[in-house]
Design a protein around this motif. Structure first.
Motif, PDB file in Angstrom:
ATOM      1  N   HIS A   1       0.835  -1.198   0.000  1.00 13.34           N
ATOM      2  CA  HIS A   1       0.000   0.000   0.000  1.00 13.34           C
ATOM      3  C   HIS A   1       0.869   1.246   0.000  1.00 13.34           C
ATOM      4  N   HIS A   2       0.288   2.335  -0.442  1.00 17.21           N
ATOM      5  CA  HIS A   2       0.979   3.621  -0.366  1.00 17.21           C
ATOM      6  C   HIS A   2       0.915   4.098   1.078  1.00 17.21           C
TER       7      HIS A   2
ATOM      8  N   GLY B   1       1.009   6.947   2.459  1.00 16.90           N
ATOM      9  CA  GLY B   1       0.409   8.236   2.770  1.00 16.90           C
ATOM     10  C   GLY B   1       1.485   9.266   3.082  1.00 16.90           C
ATOM     11  N   LEU B   2       1.054  10.448   3.446  1.00 16.78           N
ATOM     12  CA  LEU B   2       1.978  11.543   3.718  1.00 16.78           C
ATOM     13  C   LEU B   2       2.274  11.632   5.208  1.00 16.78           C
TER      14      LEU B   2
ATOM     15  N   ASP C   1      -0.274  13.351   7.338  1.00 10.27           N
ATOM     16  CA  ASP C   1      -1.646  12.852   7.383  1.00 10.27           C
ATOM     17  C   ASP C   1      -2.077  12.677   8.839  1.00 10.27           C
TER      18      ASP C   1
ATOM     19  N   ARG D   1      -1.582   5.640   9.743  1.00 11.79           N
ATOM     20  CA  ARG D   1      -2.121   6.629   8.814  1.00 11.79           C
ATOM     21  C   ARG D   1      -3.468   6.160   8.258  1.00 11.79           C
TER      22      ARG D   1
ATOM     23  N   ASN E   1      -4.801   5.692   5.355  1.00 16.35           N
ATOM     24  CA  ASN E   1      -4.883   4.708   4.275  1.00 16.35           C
ATOM     25  C   ASN E   1      -4.706   3.292   4.806  1.00 16.35           C
TER      26      ASN E   1
ATOM     27  N   GLY F   1      -6.534   2.019  -2.049  1.00 12.61           N
ATOM     28  CA  GLY F   1      -7.181   3.065  -1.266  1.00 12.61           C
ATOM     29  C   GLY F   1      -8.680   2.828  -1.225  1.00 12.61           C
TER      30      GLY F   1
ATOM     31  N   ARG G   1      -3.768   6.935  -9.223  1.00  8.36           N
ATOM     32  CA  ARG G   1      -3.707   6.856  -7.762  1.00  8.36           C
ATOM     33  C   ARG G   1      -2.252   6.738  -7.293  1.00  8.36           C
TER      34      ARG G   1
ATOM     35  N   TYR H   1      -0.741   4.798  -5.445  1.00  4.28           N
ATOM     36  CA  TYR H   1      -0.169   3.446  -5.398  1.00  4.28           C
ATOM     37  C   TYR H   1       0.742   3.181  -6.589  1.00  4.28           C
TER      38      TYR H   1
END
Length: 265
Positions: A52-53, A55-56, A59, A74, A76, A130, A194, A196
């Motif tokens: 998975h990504h 996130g920032l 976040d 996070r 996500n 996501g 996205r 990802y």
């Protein structure tokens, strides 16, 4: 971190990691579970690895409970775990954000080094795109149909003693694309935008895996089934920058069924 127990030192033929046992639950039940140390070269039970990504960094944090400790995660990852949680049975998952003690520099470097083994040994890898948003079902529907076109065209090639003519190809595409519209193609392109698909580690994780499913909310499709559309959609958006993660997908050899996208453009 108090909830981490030190991993055994790696041996010649054994590599150790932790697997997160996600506790069953539903609705507003808090996310919780525990960590279990395993020899990844011979796991004692099947486990799935989450791709998975992350996130920032800024976040907002959600929380889950591990060994009675509140652990910030996070949004996500929270969404992924809520979607993957079974209402009755625990689910064994490898999740980098939960299974690696990043405060232990030596362990962190070892686990990163062993990442390809962890993903290769997983019973399957879950590529989490996501949360499901409006139109995502249209993207998945088109991807499913393009995969079926690929299967039929591959079977035609296998059974035919001469090259299959373009008219026969077009008939197959008309059947499988019936009822779809340019909006399906637009949503497919949006899906590939996205985060990802632009994250290096996601590329590495998918490449290491033997079996990958793609999930967004309750939608699910085999990663192999988005193959016929991945490179074409990337090319239709724009040529990605050199050495970007998307370039890896974009350079994937075109597969049977890719040209079917053009009829929806």
């Amino acid at each position: 971190m108090a909830y981490f127990q030190a991993l055994p030192s790696p041996e010649r033929s054994r590599l150790f990691t932790r697997v997160f046992q996600l506790a069953p639950g539903s609705g507003d039940d808090p996310l919780k579970g525990h960590l279990q140390t395993v020899d990844i070269t011979s796991p004692p039970f099947p486990y799935e690895a989450l791709s998975h990504h992350p996130g920032l960094a800024n976040d907002p944090s959600a929380f889950l409970w591990i060994q009675n400790h509140a652990v910030p995660i996070r949004p996500n990852l929270e969404a992924a775990l809520l979607a993957l949680r079974d209402p009755e049975q625990p689910r064994a998952l490898w999740v980098d954000a939960l299974c690696i003690n990043k405060d232990d520099v030596d362990e962190h470097s070892r686990q990163i080094r062993d990442m390809s083994v962890i993903y290769k040994q997983a019973s399957r890898v879950i590529a989490w795109l996501g949360s499901k948003t409006e139109g995502m079902d249209l993207a998945f529907e088109l991807a499913h149909r393009l995969a079926r076109i690929r299967e039929v065209e591959d079977e035609q090639d296998r059974l035919s003693e001469v090259p299959v003519d373009s008219e026969s190809r077009e008939e197959v595409r008309e059947v499988f694309l019936h009822g779809l519209s340019p909006e399906n193609l637009h949503q497919l392109h949006q899906m590939f935008r996205r985060p990802y698909f632009t994250h290096y580690w996601c590329v590495v994780e998918v490449m290491a895996a033997a079996d990958v499913i793609v999930k967004s909310g309750d939608l699910e499709i085999s990663f192999n089934d988005i193959g016929p559309s991945l490179s074409s959609a990337a090319q239709a958006n724009a040529t990605p920058q050199q050495d970007s993660p998307l370039e890896v997908w974009w350079k994937r050899p075109r597969a049977a069924g890719d040209d079917a996208l053009l009829s929806l453009g």
